[in-house]
Design a protein around this motif. Structure first.
Motif, PDB file in Angstrom:
ATOM      1  N   THR A  77       0.829  -1.206   0.000  1.00 47.34           N
ATOM      2  CA  THR A  77       0.000   0.000   0.000  1.00 47.34           C
ATOM      3  C   THR A  77       0.861   1.253   0.000  1.00 47.34           C
ATOM      4  O   THR A  77       0.619   2.197  -0.772  1.00 47.34           O
ATOM      5  CB  THR A  77      -0.940   0.010   1.216  1.00 47.34           C
ATOM      6  OG1 THR A  77      -1.779  -1.154   1.175  1.00 47.34           O
ATOM      7  CG2 THR A  77      -1.810   1.262   1.220  1.00 47.34           C
ATOM      8  N   VAL A  78       1.887   1.267   0.840  1.00 45.65           N
ATOM      9  CA  VAL A  78       2.789   2.423   0.910  1.00 45.65           C
ATOM     10  C   VAL A  78       3.547   2.580  -0.411  1.00 45.65           C
ATOM     11  O   VAL A  78       3.698   3.700  -0.926  1.00 45.65           O
ATOM     12  CB  VAL A  78       3.778   2.270   2.085  1.00 45.65           C
ATOM     13  CG1 VAL A  78       4.799   3.403   2.078  1.00 45.65           C
ATOM     14  CG2 VAL A  78       3.026   2.238   3.406  1.00 45.65           C
ATOM     15  N   THR A  79       4.011   1.476  -0.965  1.00 45.71           N
ATOM     16  CA  THR A  79       4.753   1.538  -2.230  1.00 45.71           C
ATOM     17  C   THR A  79       3.857   2.023  -3.361  1.00 45.71           C
ATOM     18  O   THR A  79       4.283   2.815  -4.215  1.00 45.71           O
ATOM     19  CB  THR A  79       5.348   0.167  -2.566  1.00 45.71           C
ATOM     20  OG1 THR A  79       6.128  -0.305  -1.459  1.00 45.71           O
ATOM     21  CG2 THR A  79       6.240   0.243  -3.802  1.00 45.71           C
ATOM     22  N   ALA A  80       2.615   1.573  -3.377  1.00 43.89           N
ATOM     23  CA  ALA A  80       1.672   2.038  -4.404  1.00 43.89           C
ATOM     24  C   ALA A  80       1.439   3.538  -4.281  1.00 43.89           C
ATOM     25  O   ALA A  80       1.361   4.249  -5.300  1.00 43.89           O
ATOM     26  CB  ALA A  80       0.353   1.280  -4.288  1.00 43.89           C
ATOM     27  N   ARG A  81       1.342   4.043  -3.058  1.00 46.36           N
ATOM     28  CA  ARG A  81       1.172   5.496  -2.877  1.00 46.36           C
ATOM     29  C   ARG A  81       2.400   6.246  -3.365  1.00 46.36           C
ATOM     30  O   ARG A  81       2.295   7.339  -3.931  1.00 46.36           O
ATOM     31  CB  ARG A  81       0.910   5.819  -1.399  1.00 46.36           C
ATOM     32  CG  ARG A  81      -0.513   5.524  -0.944  1.00 46.36           C
ATOM     33  CD  ARG A  81      -0.877   6.319   0.291  1.00 46.36           C
ATOM     34  NE  ARG A  81      -0.009   6.023   1.417  1.00 46.36           N
ATOM     35  CZ  ARG A  81      -0.278   5.137   2.362  1.00 46.36           C
ATOM     36  NH1 ARG A  81      -1.417   4.439   2.327  1.00 46.36           N
ATOM     37  NH2 ARG A  81       0.558   4.926   3.359  1.00 46.36           N
ATOM     38  N   PHE A  82       3.591   5.673  -3.144  1.00 43.09           N
ATOM     39  CA  PHE A  82       4.815   6.302  -3.635  1.00 43.09           C
ATOM     40  C   PHE A  82       4.806   6.354  -5.159  1.00 43.09           C
ATOM     41  O   PHE A  82       5.168   7.374  -5.758  1.00 43.09           O
ATOM     42  CB  PHE A  82       6.041   5.534  -3.134  1.00 43.09           C
ATOM     43  CG  PHE A  82       7.350   6.220  -3.421  1.00 43.09           C
ATOM     44  CD1 PHE A  82       7.859   7.150  -2.529  1.00 43.09           C
ATOM     45  CD2 PHE A  82       8.071   5.942  -4.571  1.00 43.09           C
ATOM     46  CE1 PHE A  82       9.072   7.790  -2.783  1.00 43.09           C
ATOM     47  CE2 PHE A  82       9.267   6.574  -4.840  1.00 43.09           C
ATOM     48  CZ  PHE A  82       9.769   7.505  -3.936  1.00 43.09           C
ATOM     49  N   LEU A  83       4.382   5.275  -5.791  1.00 43.21           N
ATOM     50  CA  LEU A  83       4.287   5.266  -7.250  1.00 43.21           C
ATOM     51  C   LEU A  83       3.262   6.295  -7.733  1.00 43.21           C
ATOM     52  O   LEU A  83       3.491   6.994  -8.725  1.00 43.21           O
ATOM     53  CB  LEU A  83       3.917   3.873  -7.748  1.00 43.21           C
ATOM     54  CG  LEU A  83       4.981   2.791  -7.596  1.00 43.21           C
ATOM     55  CD1 LEU A  83       4.400   1.420  -7.941  1.00 43.21           C
ATOM     56  CD2 LEU A  83       6.195   3.083  -8.469  1.00 43.21           C
ATOM     57  N   ASP A  84       2.133   6.396  -7.025  1.00 47.94           N
ATOM     58  CA  ASP A  84       1.148   7.424  -7.372  1.00 47.94           C
ATOM     59  C   ASP A  84       1.787   8.812  -7.321  1.00 47.94           C
ATOM     60  O   ASP A  84       1.554   9.648  -8.202  1.00 47.94           O
ATOM     61  CB  ASP A  84      -0.032   7.383  -6.407  1.00 47.94           C
ATOM     62  CG  ASP A  84      -0.935   6.179  -6.617  1.00 47.94           C
ATOM     63  OD1 ASP A  84      -0.857   5.545  -7.691  1.00 47.94           O
ATOM     64  OD2 ASP A  84      -1.724   5.871  -5.698  1.00 47.94           O
ATOM     65  N   SER A  85       2.589   9.044  -6.291  1.00 44.05           N
ATOM     66  CA  SER A  85       3.249  10.349  -6.167  1.00 44.05           C
ATOM     67  C   SER A  85       4.212  10.588  -7.324  1.00 44.05           C
ATOM     68  O   SER A  85       4.311  11.707  -7.836  1.00 44.05           O
ATOM     69  CB  SER A  85       4.002  10.430  -4.833  1.00 44.05           C
ATOM     70  OG  SER A  85       3.116  10.341  -3.741  1.00 44.05           O
ATOM     71  N   LEU A  86       4.927   9.542  -7.740  1.00 39.57           N
ATOM     72  CA  LEU A  86       5.849   9.683  -8.867  1.00 39.57           C
ATOM     73  C   LEU A  86       5.111  10.110 -10.130  1.00 39.57           C
ATOM     74  O   LEU A  86       5.528  11.050 -10.820  1.00 39.57           O
ATOM     75  CB  LEU A  86       6.569   8.347  -9.113  1.00 39.57           C
ATOM     76  CG  LEU A  86       7.359   8.218 -10.416  1.00 39.57           C
ATOM     77  CD1 LEU A  86       8.529   9.206 -10.456  1.00 39.57           C
ATOM     78  CD2 LEU A  86       7.861   6.779 -10.600  1.00 39.57           C
ATOM     79  N   PHE A  87       3.996   9.463 -10.428  1.00 42.39           N
ATOM     80  CA  PHE A  87       3.321   9.696 -11.704  1.00 42.39           C
ATOM     81  C   PHE A  87       2.330  10.860 -11.666  1.00 42.39           C
ATOM     82  O   PHE A  87       2.021  11.423 -12.724  1.00 42.39           O
ATOM     83  CB  PHE A  87       2.601   8.423 -12.159  1.00 42.39           C
ATOM     84  CG  PHE A  87       3.531   7.347 -12.621  1.00 42.39           C
ATOM     85  CD1 PHE A  87       4.162   7.448 -13.849  1.00 42.39           C
ATOM     86  CD2 PHE A  87       3.794   6.238 -11.823  1.00 42.39           C
ATOM     87  CE1 PHE A  87       5.028   6.455 -14.288  1.00 42.39           C
ATOM     88  CE2 PHE A  87       4.652   5.236 -12.255  1.00 42.39           C
ATOM     89  CZ  PHE A  87       5.275   5.356 -13.487  1.00 42.39           C
ATOM     90  N   PHE A  88       1.866  11.218 -10.489  1.00 37.84           N
ATOM     91  CA  PHE A  88       0.796  12.217 -10.435  1.00 37.84           C
ATOM     92  C   PHE A  88       1.158  13.463  -9.642  1.00 37.84           C
ATOM     93  O   PHE A  88       0.320  14.353  -9.482  1.00 37.84           O
ATOM     94  CB  PHE A  88      -0.479  11.574  -9.867  1.00 37.84           C
ATOM     95  CG  PHE A  88      -0.941  10.388 -10.677  1.00 37.84           C
ATOM     96  CD1 PHE A  88      -1.411  10.553 -11.967  1.00 37.84           C
ATOM     97  CD2 PHE A  88      -0.867   9.105 -10.163  1.00 37.84           C
ATOM     98  CE1 PHE A  88      -1.816   9.467 -12.736  1.00 37.84           C
ATOM     99  CE2 PHE A  88      -1.277   8.006 -10.920  1.00 37.84           C
ATOM    100  CZ  PHE A  88      -1.748   8.189 -12.207  1.00 37.84           C
ATOM    101  N   THR A  89       2.398  13.566  -9.168  1.00 39.04           N
ATOM    102  CA  THR A  89       2.801  14.776  -8.475  1.00 39.04           C
ATOM    103  C   THR A  89       2.735  15.979  -9.417  1.00 39.04           C
ATOM    104  O   THR A  89       2.954  15.859 -10.623  1.00 39.04           O
ATOM    105  CB  THR A  89       4.231  14.651  -7.911  1.00 39.04           C
ATOM    106  OG1 THR A  89       4.579  15.866  -7.244  1.00 39.04           O
ATOM    107  CG2 THR A  89       5.251  14.389  -9.014  1.00 39.04           C
TER     108      THR A  89
END
Length: 307
Positions: free
Chosen positions: A223-235
């Protein structure tokens, strides 16, 4: 052909090639060719070994029988390992392993510091984060190759080195430089600076292809890693620091126009959210590849972008 030793030589059993942009092409071009053009891949590895025999090391970025040293890593290694796994190579395995180990231990470009400290101090070497974590991947390939041919001494040494990426992974989950033994301050993951190769921390912080399952655990789970990936692509954060012409094709802080994060779109499949991989890959294929004159979002880089 001209050998790496400056002598004119005759190829007998294999075609000799040149222009090995390996920092780019080890990621996708060579794996593709290992599936669809096995004879050419065999010739490539044959060329690598001739370069080693004539010039004393595996190629880093070879051009017309010269080593240019223009990029980082020793990325002949993953090309050889992948081809070997697929039964393509007919070269003597121990000789190939010797070439890999020798190239990994050349006393230059932060390699001695990497072996000594488990990371490369920022005060000792530019592009230190990128070099360290790409060395760790190459070293994993050496370890796997050594294990496959029964050389457990080399395996044990290099599987440990493959874990050194952890020494640059900060508590916030970013690949971050260390200066004088401490975390680099002030730190902005969007900043393009001399600690990274044509990139910033966002674009390098998921670069653990050899150990992504443990990387997920280190970050605190899927879950934490998925949120990090979300931040990478959607920041919405903008690039900071010095201008870098190669950082193009941005989706958030992901840069498809350059190589360091090319793997990142596929990582959602490892954290239970494959539909996000599907969305991003389709977006990239549709929007970043066209038949127009500007139909590539970045430099073709000797086949990597197309592959």
């Amino acid at each position: 052909y001209m050998g790496m030793d400056g002598k004119v030589r005759q190829a007998k059993d294999n075609q000799i090639y040149t222009v090995f942009s390996l920092w780019d092409t080890y990621r996708a071009l060579h794996p593709l060719l290992n599936l669809v053009d096995r004879k050419r891949s065999e010739d490539f590895v044959y060329t690598f070994m001739k370069i080693y025999e004539q010039g004393g090391m595996l190629p880093v970025w070879e051009l017309s029988a010269n080593e240019t040293w223009c990029m980082i890593g020793y990325h002949s290694v993953p090309v050889i390992w992948d081809a070997y796994q697929k039964g393509i190579i007919k070269y003597e395995p121990q000789k190939m392993l010797d070439a890999m180990v020798y190239s990994a231990k050349l006393p230059k470009l932060g390699r001695p510091e990497f072996a000594k400290y488990g990371y490369i101090p920022a005060e000792a070497e530019h592009e230190n984060v990128s070099k360290a974590i790409e060395y760790a991947f190459d070293d994993w390939c050496i370890a796997m190759f050594a294990k496959s041919i029964g050389n457990m001494d080399v395996y044990n040494e290099f599987i440990q080195r493959a874990q050194y990426y952890k020494n640059n992974l900060d508590p916030q989950g970013f690949m971050r430089p260390k200066y004088n033994g401490a975390w680099w301050e002030p730190f902005d993951p969007a900043e393009v600076n001399n600690n990274y190769t044509e990139a910033n921390s966002w674009q390098y912080s998921t670069y653990v292809p050899q150990d992504f399952t443990n990387y997920i655990n280190l970050k605190g789970g899927e879950t934490v890693t998925a949120r990090f990936l979300d931040s990478l692509f959607f920041t919405t954060a903008s690039l900071a620091g010095r201008h870098q012409a190669d950082v193009t094709g941005l989706i958030g802080q992901y840069a498809h126009g350059n190589e360091p994060s090319h793997h990142a779109t596929y990582l959602y499949s490892y954290v239970g959210q494959p539909w996000k991989t599907q969305q991003l890959v389709r977006k990239i294929m549709t929007e970043f590849y066209t038949s127009k004159p500007d139909g590539l979002i970045g430099n073709e880089d000797c086949g990597q972008m197309s592959a």
